[in-house]
Design an enzyme around this catalytic site. Structure first.
Site, PDB file in Angstrom:
ATOM      1  N   GLU A 247     -12.019   3.293   9.333  1.00 57.55           N
ATOM      2  CA  GLU A 247     -11.133   2.584   8.399  1.00 57.55           C
ATOM      3  C   GLU A 247      -9.809   2.449   9.128  1.00 57.55           C
ATOM      4  OE1 GLU A 247      -8.540   1.653   6.236  1.00 57.55           O
ATOM      5  OE2 GLU A 247      -8.771   3.398   4.937  1.00 57.55           O
ATOM      6  N   CYS A 281      -2.685   1.193   4.321  1.00 62.73           N
ATOM      7  CA  CYS A 281      -3.375   0.115   5.041  1.00 62.73           C
ATOM      8  C   CYS A 281      -3.750  -1.036   4.107  1.00 62.73           C
ATOM      9  CB  CYS A 281      -4.594   0.662   5.762  1.00 62.73           C
ATOM     10  SG  CYS A 281      -5.530   1.745   4.705  1.00 62.73           S
TER      11      CYS A 281
END
Ligand code: ADP
Length: 479
Positions: A247, A281
């Protein structure tokens, strides 16, 4: 506060007794010294996880479910205590930290739900002379390397599904936020998790990461962090053919059409952008607003952003805490300088904020008008409280603009036209889409990206899949 590492159910120091300091993110004060582990400690952690594997994988699913539920319950009971540790080492406001603890508990509840659903599946074959089934088996010993922006939730996302499936785990938190991880280790001991099922060590990232990836007993790595480190780990995983979930960075577009509820879009932009001071993010990174509502959006967002209180996360009413380090401040400054040189204007913010008794790490929420894609802030992830806003006209341009990046984690779209929303959902090249909302994280849903944002999903049944190796059994049927 726990400052030692957890290996095989024992509290340990690094073998050579080295430590490194953990600092308060706002004041810089040294909070604690934690073990600076190296290759030998990393190997010990794998030994402990390997020794625990057979016992853990052979537990009945309801036993694992019960343990996961008790972790969730204990996290909720101790929300305040965890929130204080998160705020101390990460800097985010206390109520955001408390929200992170809830969110982390949700991952354990979600994995508990799934732990008892996961089971052997019977497969229909066209041939009468065979019967087919698929048995979900745990991959084995798995590793987790986590970042500092969600010091608890990023561990929860990886530990909960690993335990649910029957894997044992070695974990390395980020250097700036290890205390939350060690407090979590303490909680695991309190709920009587068997020794070695989860092992948490702090220290040298490269030495620990490469030891785990080269050992052969570690069968999977789940990593959340930068794209640069993700690429490096992917290369290192090749030799032992270690399965990966990555990720990585994001560069989320936030598209507002002229037919949107503009005040809702402004509110969504504010909460989405300025969480953890813009250091997530999935934070919107590129605001793309249709020309007729552009001025209204920019003025409204700037007005609300200028009211957000900047300060130490422990203080009442603070919405914007410090950035994580000096590099983060420099990146924000250089993106703003670049944008202004290329024609953007600063509507609000654009400068550091001095906070009494604290480090020079605080930055005012910043809105940049007249942003264009030539600017760095439209090409690189900002990871700070800066919202550049560009104009567009028409749906085709919106799609092209939104997808003009190799990253593909989150995307956001605001419109009152449901058909348009559906077209945008289909066209946006990313793993997660928020429609008429700026907050999308949910422990029950598949979180993850595409392209340079990585692959693999965390949350719900998709999270468990990442830790499962399906064994297909084909049996002859004799009549
Ligand atoms: P950021 O730039 O946001 O700090 P990083 O990708 O550098 O993100 O860090 C995320 C996690 O990856 C942290 O736990 C960090 O210690 C770890 N890490 C950094 N470099 C390496 C490496 N070479 N090998 C293994 N882990 C690493």
């Amino acid at each position: 506060m726990e400052t030692r590492n957890l290996i095989g159910g024992h509290w340990c120091l690094a073998q050579d007794n080295r430590t490194f300091p953990v600092h308060d993110a706002a004041t810089g004060e040294v909070l604690a010294q934690v073990p600076d582990c190296d290759v030998a400690d990393a190997r010990d952690a794998i030994d402990a996880a390997s020794a625990a594997l057979d016992g853990w994988r052979s537990r009945h699913a309801p036993e694992r479910e019960a343990i996961l539920r008790s972790i969730a319950a204990r996290l909720r009971e101790r929300k305040r205590e965890f929130a204080q540790i998160i705020t101390a080492e990460n800097g985010k406001p206390l109520d955001e930290s408390a929200g992170e603890v809830e969110y982390s508990a949700d991952y354990f509840d979600s994995a508990a739900d799934e732990a008892i659903r996961l089971g052997t599946e019977v497969i229909r074959s066209r041939r009468a002379d065979r019967s087919l089934r698929a048995i979900p088996e745990p991959i084995g010993v798995v590793a987790a390397i986590t970042p500092w922006n969600f010091p608890l939730a990023m561990i929860a996302r990886k530990t909960a599904p690993a335990l649910a499936v029957g894997c044992t785990q070695v974990v390395k938190p980020a250097e700036s936020t290890p205390l939350t991880a060690l407090a979590f280790a303490r909680l695991l001991i309190e709920i009587d998790l068997p020794p070695g099922v989860v092992n948490i060590i702090t220290g040298a990232p490269d030495a620990i990461g490469s030891t785990w990836l080269s050992d052969g007993r570690v069968r999977k790595l789940s990593f959340t962090g930068s794209t640069a480190v993700g690429r490096h780990l992917m290369r290192s995983a090749a030799d032992q053919v270690v399965r990966l979930s990555l990720e990585l960075g994001g560069h989320a577009p936030f598209v507002v059409f002229a037919d949107a509820d503009v005040s809702a879009a402004i509110a969504g932009a504010l909460t989405g952008k300025f969480r953890v001071s813009g250091q997530t993010c999935v934070c919107p990174n590129r605001f793309i607003v249709e020309a007729p509502v552009y001025d209204e959006f920019v003025a409204g967002l700037a007005s609300l952003a200028s009211e957000l209180r900047v300060g130490c996360g422990r203080d009442e009413g603070v919405r914007i805490g410090p950035l994580i380090d000096d590099r983060a401040i420099e990146r924000v400054r250089s993106q703003i300088t670049d944008a202004v040189a290329k024609g953007a204007s600063i509507v609000t913010g654009g400068k550091s904020v001095a906070v009494a008794g604290c480090l020079d790490r605080f930055f005012a929420p910043t809105i940049l008008a007249n942003a264009t894609r030539e600017m760095l802030c439209f090409q690189e992830e900002t990871f700070g409280p800066v919202a550049p806003v560009a104009r567009f006209t028409g749906e085709a341009e919106a799609i092209e603009f939104a997808n003009a990046t190799p990253f593909g984690l989150a995307g956001y779209v605001y419109s009152r036209d449901e058909e348009r929303i559906e077209r945008m959902v289909r066209s946006m090249n990313c793993g997660i889409v928020g429609t008429n909302t700026g907050i999308i994280s949910d422990a029950y849903a598949p979180f993850g990206g595409r392209g340079w944002s990585g692959f693999g999903r965390e949350g719900g049944r998709w999270g468990l899949e990442e830790y499962t190796s399906w064994k297909y059994v084909c049996s002859a049927v004799t009549t």
